[in-house]
Scaffold this motif. Structure first.
Motif, PDB file in Angstrom:
ATOM      1  N   THR A  49      91.353  -0.206 -48.528  1.00 12.85           N
ATOM      2  CA  THR A  49      92.767   0.099 -48.795  1.00 12.85           C
ATOM      3  C   THR A  49      93.211   1.307 -47.984  1.00 12.85           C
ATOM      4  O   THR A  49      94.294   1.305 -47.386  1.00 12.85           O
ATOM      5  N   ALA A  50      92.368   2.334 -47.953  1.00 12.33           N
ATOM      6  CA  ALA A  50      92.701   3.538 -47.186  1.00 12.33           C
ATOM      7  C   ALA A  50      92.809   3.223 -45.694  1.00 12.33           C
ATOM      8  O   ALA A  50      93.756   3.649 -45.018  1.00 12.33           O
ATOM      9  N   SER A  52      93.501   0.408 -44.282  1.00 14.16           N
ATOM     10  CA  SER A  52      94.612  -0.505 -43.977  1.00 14.16           C
ATOM     11  C   SER A  52      95.916   0.239 -43.698  1.00 14.16           C
ATOM     12  O   SER A  52      96.805  -0.281 -43.026  1.00 14.16           O
ATOM     13  N   GLN A  53      96.021   1.455 -44.208  1.00 11.76           N
ATOM     14  CA  GLN A  53      97.259   2.230 -44.097  1.00 11.76           C
ATOM     15  C   GLN A  53      97.252   3.208 -42.925  1.00 11.76           C
ATOM     16  O   GLN A  53      98.239   3.895 -42.667  1.00 11.76           O
ATOM     17  N   VAL A  54      96.136   3.244 -42.206  1.00 15.98           N
ATOM     18  CA  VAL A  54      95.986   4.210 -41.116  1.00 15.98           C
ATOM     19  C   VAL A  54      96.822   3.787 -39.910  1.00 15.98           C
ATOM     20  O   VAL A  54      96.941   2.601 -39.587  1.00 15.98           O
ATOM     21  N   ASP A  55      97.384   4.776 -39.247  1.00 16.68           N
ATOM     22  CA  ASP A  55      98.150   4.528 -38.019  1.00 16.68           C
ATOM     23  C   ASP A  55      97.170   4.416 -36.851  1.00 16.68           C
ATOM     24  O   ASP A  55      96.612   5.415 -36.396  1.00 16.68           O
ATOM     25  N   TRP A  58      95.876  -1.309 -34.279  1.00 15.34           N
ATOM     26  CA  TRP A  58      95.046  -2.331 -34.934  1.00 15.34           C
ATOM     27  C   TRP A  58      94.987  -3.638 -34.146  1.00 15.34           C
ATOM     28  O   TRP A  58      94.044  -4.413 -34.297  1.00 15.34           O
ATOM     29  N   GLN A  89      95.640  -5.734 -44.413  1.00 17.61           N
ATOM     30  CA  GLN A  89      96.979  -5.580 -44.973  1.00 17.61           C
ATOM     31  C   GLN A  89      97.643  -4.381 -44.309  1.00 17.61           C
ATOM     32  O   GLN A  89      97.031  -3.671 -43.523  1.00 17.61           O
ATOM     33  N   ASN A  90      98.929  -4.168 -44.636  1.00 15.31           N
ATOM     34  CA  ASN A  90      99.652  -2.993 -44.132  1.00 15.31           C
ATOM     35  C   ASN A  90      99.510  -2.900 -42.613  1.00 15.31           C
ATOM     36  O   ASN A  90      99.688  -3.896 -41.925  1.00 15.31           O
ATOM     37  N   ASN A  91      99.159  -1.741 -42.074  1.00 11.12           N
ATOM     38  CA  ASN A  91      99.033  -1.601 -40.620  1.00 11.12           C
ATOM     39  C   ASN A  91      97.921  -2.467 -40.046  1.00 11.12           C
ATOM     40  O   ASN A  91      98.020  -2.960 -38.913  1.00 11.12           O
ATOM     41  N   LYS A  93      97.075  -5.340 -40.699  1.00 13.10           N
ATOM     42  CA  LYS A  93      97.388  -6.775 -40.568  1.00 13.10           C
ATOM     43  C   LYS A  93      97.301  -7.235 -39.125  1.00 13.10           C
ATOM     44  O   LYS A  93      97.074  -8.414 -38.845  1.00 13.10           O
TER      45      LYS A  93
END
Length: 231
Positions: A49-50, A52-55, A58, A89-91, A93
């Motif tokens: 989860t952590a 997936s949100q990283v800038d 990807w 998910q998120n970034n 993806k």
């Protein structure tokens, strides 16, 4: 083996995510692509989860599993389902994903298809391993008839495995394919896992506890990311 101990899973995951992002970013900077191998189960979900949100770029990252059960991604016990639902998910993806599953009745019938996807991949940038109470890692199970084949120096990149102490046939990356990585991590949570790690470190019998092939390797360095406490 380098043991990194953390106060709790939150502290571990924060540090681990930073390390992984730095590794992936360096790979993208130097080679234009990054390759990340992950493991399934409950332990890495908060880390996923952590991440997936990283800038991060990807779209230049390829993700695959160290192993998976021979189930399609609609099944709840599929590691692929987990990775797609939590990590991709998120970034994240935008990342590419390589499946270890093929639409055949048996994992043994699907080896050739999966091997085609894996065989040409370059050295991985990071491999995140887990470990079972029996000392298995990926699907290199001490109880399986395939354990010697999976540990062999000339093993193909992937092999089908049928454990006798766990459900489902599996597809697993082999020991030499997993070792072909710039960074190796072992992700452990709970005092029981530290006890298993200590047992693995204390003796040399690799087929009895396959994680020893990594921990006692003469060249490969394994960074153990460990906390006793959840939360």
């Amino acid at each position: 083996m380098q043991l990194n101990q953390f106060a709790d899973t939150a502290a571990l995951n924060t540090d681990f995510a930073k390390r992984l992002v730095a590794i992936l970013q360096q790979a993208i900077n130097e080679r234009g692509a990054a390759y990340l191998v992950v493991s399934g189960g409950k332990t890495p979900q908060a880390l996923f989860t952590a991440l997936s949100q990283v800038d991060l770029a990807w779209d230049k990252v390829t993700v695959l599993l160290a192993d998976d059960r021979w189930l399609d991604d609609t099944q709840s016990d599929s590691n692929e389902r987990l990775v797609k639902a939590v990590l991709l998910q998120n970034n994240a993806k935008a990342a590419k994903f390589i499946s270890l599953y093929a639409d055949t009745a048996s994992a043994f019938d699907g080896v050739a298809q999966v091997l085609q996807r894996i065989a040409a991949l370059p050295t991985f940038d990071a491999v995140i391993l887990g470990m079972g109470e029996d000392g298995h890692t990926a699907s290199l199970f001490p109880c399986s008839e395939q354990i010697q084949a999976g540990l062999a120096a000339d093993a193909p990149a992937v092999l089908a495995v049928k454990p006798t102490t766990a459900p489902y046939e599996r597809m697993s990356l082999s020991l030499p394919r997993l070792l072909d990585s710039r960074h190796l991590f072992l992700h452990l949570v709970g005092a029981n896992k530290l006890a298993v790690l200590n047992k693995a470190m204390a003796e040399q019998d690799v087929p009895a506890m396959p994680i020893r092939a990594f921990l006692h390797h003469p060249v490969a360095q394994v960074a153990v990311m460990y906390t006793e406490h959840q939360g």
